[in-house]
Motif scaffolding. Structure first.
Motif, PDB file in Angstrom:
ATOM      1  N   HIS A  58     -24.160 -27.065 -11.400  1.00 36.71           N
ATOM      2  CA  HIS A  58     -24.135 -26.475 -10.064  1.00 36.71           C
ATOM      3  C   HIS A  58     -23.015 -25.433 -10.015  1.00 36.71           C
ATOM      4  O   HIS A  58     -21.891 -25.702 -10.449  1.00 36.71           O
ATOM      5  CB  HIS A  58     -23.888 -27.569  -9.019  1.00 36.71           C
ATOM      6  N   PRO A  59     -23.305 -24.251  -9.486  1.00 30.40           N
ATOM      7  CA  PRO A  59     -22.282 -23.201  -9.485  1.00 30.40           C
ATOM      8  C   PRO A  59     -21.112 -23.462  -8.538  1.00 30.40           C
ATOM      9  O   PRO A  59     -20.052 -22.856  -8.688  1.00 30.40           O
ATOM     10  CB  PRO A  59     -23.058 -21.942  -9.067  1.00 30.40           C
ATOM     11  N   LYS A  60     -21.264 -24.387  -7.580  1.00 31.85           N
ATOM     12  CA  LYS A  60     -20.198 -24.603  -6.598  1.00 31.85           C
ATOM     13  C   LYS A  60     -19.719 -26.042  -6.499  1.00 31.85           C
ATOM     14  O   LYS A  60     -18.680 -26.295  -5.892  1.00 31.85           O
ATOM     15  CB  LYS A  60     -20.670 -24.137  -5.220  1.00 31.85           C
ATOM     16  N   LYS A  61     -20.475 -27.003  -7.038  1.00 32.84           N
ATOM     17  CA  LYS A  61     -20.103 -28.412  -6.935  1.00 32.84           C
ATOM     18  C   LYS A  61     -19.883 -28.992  -8.328  1.00 32.84           C
ATOM     19  O   LYS A  61     -20.833 -29.245  -9.065  1.00 32.84           O
ATOM     20  CB  LYS A  61     -21.203 -29.209  -6.223  1.00 32.84           C
ATOM     21  N   LYS A  62     -18.647 -29.187  -8.669  1.00 30.84           N
ATOM     22  CA  LYS A  62     -18.298 -29.718  -9.991  1.00 30.84           C
ATOM     23  C   LYS A  62     -18.935 -31.102 -10.183  1.00 30.84           C
ATOM     24  O   LYS A  62     -18.866 -31.959  -9.309  1.00 30.84           O
ATOM     25  CB  LYS A  62     -16.786 -29.808 -10.132  1.00 30.84           C
ATOM     26  N   GLY A  63     -19.553 -31.294 -11.337  1.00 31.96           N
ATOM     27  CA  GLY A  63     -20.180 -32.567 -11.660  1.00 31.96           C
ATOM     28  C   GLY A  63     -21.576 -32.727 -11.090  1.00 31.96           C
ATOM     29  O   GLY A  63     -22.223 -33.751 -11.295  1.00 31.96           O
ATOM     30  N   HIS A  64     -22.066 -31.705 -10.386  1.00 32.10           N
ATOM     31  CA  HIS A  64     -23.421 -31.719  -9.829  1.00 32.10           C
ATOM     32  C   HIS A  64     -24.267 -30.685 -10.568  1.00 32.10           C
ATOM     33  O   HIS A  64     -23.743 -29.847 -11.303  1.00 32.10           O
ATOM     34  CB  HIS A  64     -23.381 -31.391  -8.330  1.00 32.10           C
ATOM     35  N   TYR A  65     -25.574 -30.740 -10.321  1.00 29.61           N
ATOM     36  CA  TYR A  65     -26.505 -29.884 -11.045  1.00 29.61           C
ATOM     37  C   TYR A  65     -27.557 -29.315 -10.107  1.00 29.61           C
ATOM     38  O   TYR A  65     -27.900 -29.925  -9.102  1.00 29.61           O
ATOM     39  CB  TYR A  65     -27.210 -30.674 -12.155  1.00 29.61           C
ATOM     40  N   ILE A  80     -29.173 -38.537 -15.709  1.00 31.16           N
ATOM     41  CA  ILE A  80     -28.292 -38.069 -14.644  1.00 31.16           C
ATOM     42  C   ILE A  80     -28.694 -38.764 -13.347  1.00 31.16           C
ATOM     43  O   ILE A  80     -29.883 -38.917 -13.056  1.00 31.16           O
ATOM     44  CB  ILE A  80     -28.400 -36.536 -14.462  1.00 31.16           C
ATOM     45  N   GLN A  81     -27.707 -39.166 -12.559  1.00 32.19           N
ATOM     46  CA  GLN A  81     -27.972 -39.801 -11.266  1.00 32.19           C
ATOM     47  C   GLN A  81     -28.663 -38.799 -10.340  1.00 32.19           C
ATOM     48  O   GLN A  81     -28.254 -37.646 -10.238  1.00 32.19           O
ATOM     49  CB  GLN A  81     -26.678 -40.283 -10.629  1.00 32.19           C
ATOM     50  N   LEU A  82     -29.698 -39.292  -9.649  1.00 35.87           N
ATOM     51  CA  LEU A  82     -30.454 -38.426  -8.748  1.00 35.87           C
ATOM     52  C   LEU A  82     -29.573 -37.790  -7.685  1.00 35.87           C
ATOM     53  O   LEU A  82     -29.798 -36.650  -7.287  1.00 35.87           O
ATOM     54  CB  LEU A  82     -31.583 -39.216  -8.075  1.00 35.87           C
ATOM     55  N   GLN A  83     -28.572 -38.506  -7.229  1.00 30.24           N
ATOM     56  CA  GLN A  83     -27.717 -37.982  -6.165  1.00 30.24           C
ATOM     57  C   GLN A  83     -26.913 -36.757  -6.601  1.00 30.24           C
ATOM     58  O   GLN A  83     -26.379 -36.036  -5.765  1.00 30.24           O
ATOM     59  CB  GLN A  83     -26.777 -39.057  -5.647  1.00 30.24           C
ATOM     60  N   LEU A  84     -26.852 -36.508  -7.908  1.00 32.30           N
ATOM     61  CA  LEU A  84     -26.121 -35.353  -8.417  1.00 32.30           C
ATOM     62  C   LEU A  84     -27.020 -34.137  -8.638  1.00 32.30           C
ATOM     63  O   LEU A  84     -26.545 -33.076  -9.025  1.00 32.30           O
ATOM     64  CB  LEU A  84     -25.414 -35.701  -9.729  1.00 32.30           C
ATOM     65  N   LEU A  85     -28.316 -34.316  -8.390  1.00 35.60           N
ATOM     66  CA  LEU A  85     -29.287 -33.246  -8.623  1.00 35.60           C
ATOM     67  C   LEU A  85     -29.684 -32.593  -7.308  1.00 35.60           C
ATOM     68  O   LEU A  85     -30.055 -33.275  -6.359  1.00 35.60           O
ATOM     69  CB  LEU A  85     -30.528 -33.805  -9.317  1.00 35.60           C
ATOM     70  N   HIS A  86     -29.626 -31.275  -7.272  1.00 38.95           N
ATOM     71  CA  HIS A  86     -29.925 -30.525  -6.050  1.00 38.95           C
ATOM     72  C   HIS A  86     -31.059 -29.538  -6.312  1.00 38.95           C
ATOM     73  O   HIS A  86     -31.073 -28.861  -7.346  1.00 38.95           O
ATOM     74  CB  HIS A  86     -28.686 -29.768  -5.580  1.00 38.95           C
ATOM     75  N   ASN A  87     -31.973 -29.465  -5.361  1.00 39.62           N
ATOM     76  CA  ASN A  87     -33.034 -28.471  -5.458  1.00 39.62           C
ATOM     77  C   ASN A  87     -32.455 -27.084  -5.273  1.00 39.62           C
ATOM     78  O   ASN A  87     -31.539 -26.882  -4.480  1.00 39.62           O
ATOM     79  CB  ASN A  87     -34.096 -28.712  -4.378  1.00 39.62           C
ATOM     80  N   ASP A  88     -32.986 -26.141  -6.013  1.00 41.06           N
ATOM     81  CA  ASP A  88     -32.593 -24.748  -5.831  1.00 41.06           C
ATOM     82  C   ASP A  88     -33.514 -24.166  -4.768  1.00 41.06           C
ATOM     83  O   ASP A  88     -34.740 -24.221  -4.901  1.00 41.06           O
ATOM     84  CB  ASP A  88     -32.746 -23.974  -7.151  1.00 41.06           C
ATOM     85  N   PRO A  89     -32.967 -23.629  -3.672  1.00 38.79           N
ATOM     86  CA  PRO A  89     -33.814 -23.111  -2.596  1.00 38.79           C
ATOM     87  C   PRO A  89     -34.688 -21.932  -3.014  1.00 38.79           C
ATOM     88  O   PRO A  89     -35.639 -21.585  -2.318  1.00 38.79           O
ATOM     89  CB  PRO A  89     -32.813 -22.700  -1.510  1.00 38.79           C
ATOM     90  N   ARG A  90     -34.403 -21.345  -4.171  1.00 38.59           N
ATOM     91  CA  ARG A  90     -35.220 -20.228  -4.653  1.00 38.59           C
ATOM     92  C   ARG A  90     -36.491 -20.696  -5.355  1.00 38.59           C
ATOM     93  O   ARG A  90     -37.333 -19.880  -5.716  1.00 38.59           O
ATOM     94  CB  ARG A  90     -34.407 -19.347  -5.605  1.00 38.59           C
ATOM     95  N   ASN A  91     -36.653 -21.989  -5.535  1.00 41.42           N
ATOM     96  CA  ASN A  91     -37.829 -22.517  -6.217  1.00 41.42           C
ATOM     97  C   ASN A  91     -39.094 -22.121  -5.445  1.00 41.42           C
ATOM     98  O   ASN A  91     -39.217 -22.412  -4.260  1.00 41.42           O
ATOM     99  CB  ASN A  91     -37.741 -24.037  -6.334  1.00 41.42           C
TER     100      ASN A  91
END
Length: 88
Positions: A45-52, A4-15
């Motif tokens: 990702h719950p709000k951004k389609k195609g993201h994680y 998966i492309q890094l730009q599609l990966l998001h940190n979860d602020p709850r980490n």
């Protein structure tokens, strides 16, 4: 296992996982030396389609990006918010 492309990966602020600089440096050197790393565990990702959102691997993602990786191996989990919170 998908890459998966890094730009599609998001940190979860709850980490809540914290890693000191010494440990991060050891992980970085190990990845540089042999190119191996455990796959990141992600979920859609719950709000951004195609993201994680990252469930496990926040620090590895950061290190891999600084090492010039554009894509990383990931394991995708289909989990709801409650299960995601438990995984974090």
């Amino acid at each position: 296992m998908p890459s998966i492309q890094l730009q599609l990966l998001h940190n979860d602020p709850r980490n809540a996982n914290v890693c000191n600089d010494n440990t991060l440096e050891k992980i970085r050197r190990n990845i540089e030396r042999n190119g191996f790393y455990p796959p990141l565990i992600i979920r859609p990702h719950p709000k951004k389609k195609g993201h994680y959102m990252i469930l496990d691997g926040h620090h590895r993602r950061q290190l891999l990006e600084t090492l010039g990786y554009q894509e990383v191996e990931c394991q995708i989990w289909e989990v709801n918010e409650q299960d995601a919170q438990l995984a974090l």
